[in-house]
Enzyme design. Structure first.
Site, PDB file in Angstrom:
ATOM      1  N   HIS A   2     -40.424 -35.055  -7.120  1.00  0.00           N
ATOM      2  CA  HIS A   2     -39.430 -36.782  -7.373  1.00  0.00           C
ATOM      3  C   HIS A   2     -38.904 -36.209  -8.117  1.00  0.00           C
ATOM      4  CE1 HIS A   2     -43.257 -39.074  -5.278  1.00  0.00           C
ATOM      5  NE2 HIS A   2     -42.770 -38.056  -4.324  1.00  0.00           N
TER       6      HIS A   2
ATOM      7  N   GLU B 274     -37.565 -39.199 -10.031  1.00  0.00           N
ATOM      8  CA  GLU B 274     -37.636 -39.716 -10.806  1.00  0.00           C
ATOM      9  C   GLU B 274     -38.047 -38.819 -12.185  1.00  0.00           C
ATOM     10  OE1 GLU B 274     -38.614 -43.403  -8.454  1.00  0.00           O
ATOM     11  OE2 GLU B 274     -38.595 -40.984  -8.056  1.00  0.00           O
TER      12      GLU B 274
ATOM     13  N   CYS C 147     -42.783 -44.083  -7.128  1.00  0.00           N
ATOM     14  CA  CYS C 147     -44.143 -44.026  -6.791  1.00  0.00           C
ATOM     15  C   CYS C 147     -44.054 -44.753  -7.804  1.00  0.00           C
ATOM     16  CB  CYS C 147     -44.289 -43.164  -6.496  1.00  0.00           C
ATOM     17  SG  CYS C 147     -44.637 -41.317  -6.802  1.00  0.00           S
TER      18      CYS C 147
ATOM     19  N   CYS D  61     -44.793 -41.357 -10.570  1.00  0.00           N
ATOM     20  CA  CYS D  61     -43.684 -41.765 -11.119  1.00  0.00           C
ATOM     21  C   CYS D  61     -43.667 -42.659 -12.146  1.00  0.00           C
ATOM     22  CB  CYS D  61     -42.492 -41.797  -9.960  1.00  0.00           C
ATOM     23  SG  CYS D  61     -41.767 -40.176  -9.506  1.00  0.00           S
TER      24      CYS D  61
END
Length: 173
Positions: free
Chosen positions: A89, A91, A117, A120
Site C-alpha cells: 500500500h 502508506e 486500511c 496501514c
C-alpha cells in the site's frame, strides 16, 4: 490587472498547503500499478513543510506487474482479501521509503488519497505519524475507528476541490 499575471496559480487561486500536499499525493498515485485502485501518499515534516517521502500502491520492487487481480478473481470485494494482494500500500511504501533513506517519520503528517486500511493504520500509529489527511473513504469502518481511537488527528479534505485545483492548474499550462 489580471492580464498582466503570468503565473497560472495566481490566476486560478492558490491552494491551501493541505490541498497542495494532497495534490502531490494524487500525483504520486499516478505511479500506482495496482489493477484495483491508485492510491498515493506523501509524508511531510510539520517543522519545515519539507516532503520526507512519497509512496504509491503496487507490487514490490523488481517483481512483475500483475496481469489479473487475484483478489477480484477469487471473489473478494473492495477492502476484502487484502492478504491475497501482491501490492504494497501507498502508506506502507511511503514509510518504507523514509526508513530506507534514514528519514524519520515521527511527528510527521501523512496525506493519502484514500483512508488507510486497518493494517496501514497500525503502521501509521506505530511509526509516530501525528496527523492523517485523506480524501476518499476506504471500505469498512474498522480502519477509521483504529485511527480515531489513537492520538492521531484524522481530517478529510474535499476530493473535488483537490481534483479541480489539479485540473485548473493543468489547463493553464
Amino acid at each position: 490587472m489580471m492580464s498582466d499575471i503570468k503565473n497560472p496559480s495566481l490566476m486560478i487561486g492558490l491552494p491551501s498547503l493541505d490541498e497542495y500536499y494532497m495534490m502531490m499525493a494524487f500525483v504520486a498515485a499516478s505511479r500506482a500499478n495496482c489493477l484495483n485502485r491508485a492510491v498515493g501518499a506523501v509524508l511531510v515534516s510539520p517543522d519545515n513543510g519539507s516532503i520526507i517521502a512519497t509512496g504509491y500502491n503496487g507490487v514490490p520492487k523488481g517483481l512483475p506487474h500483475c496481469v489479473t487481480c487475484r483478489r477480484r478473481d477469487e471473489g473478494y470485494g473492495p477492502g476484502e482479501g487484502l492478504h491475497r494482494s501482491r501490492a504494497a500500500h501507498a502508506e506502507a511504501n511511503a514509510i518504507v521509503q523514509a526508513a530506507k533513506y534514514g528519514n524519520p517519520v515521527e511527528n510527521s503528517i501523512m496525506y493519502v488519497t484514500d483512508m488507510p486500511c486497518s493494517d496501514c493504520c497500525k503502521l501509521i500509529i506505530n511509526s509516530g505519524i501525528i496527523k492523517v489527511f485523506y480524501c476518499g473513504e476506504y471500505p469498512g469502518s474498522e480502519a477509521k475507528e483504529i485511527l480515531t481511537n489513537s492520538s492521531i488527528e484524522v481530517l478529510q479534505i474535499n476530493k473535488e476541490k483537490v481534483i479541480n485545483n489539479l485540473r485548473n492548474y493543468l489547463k493553464m499550462l
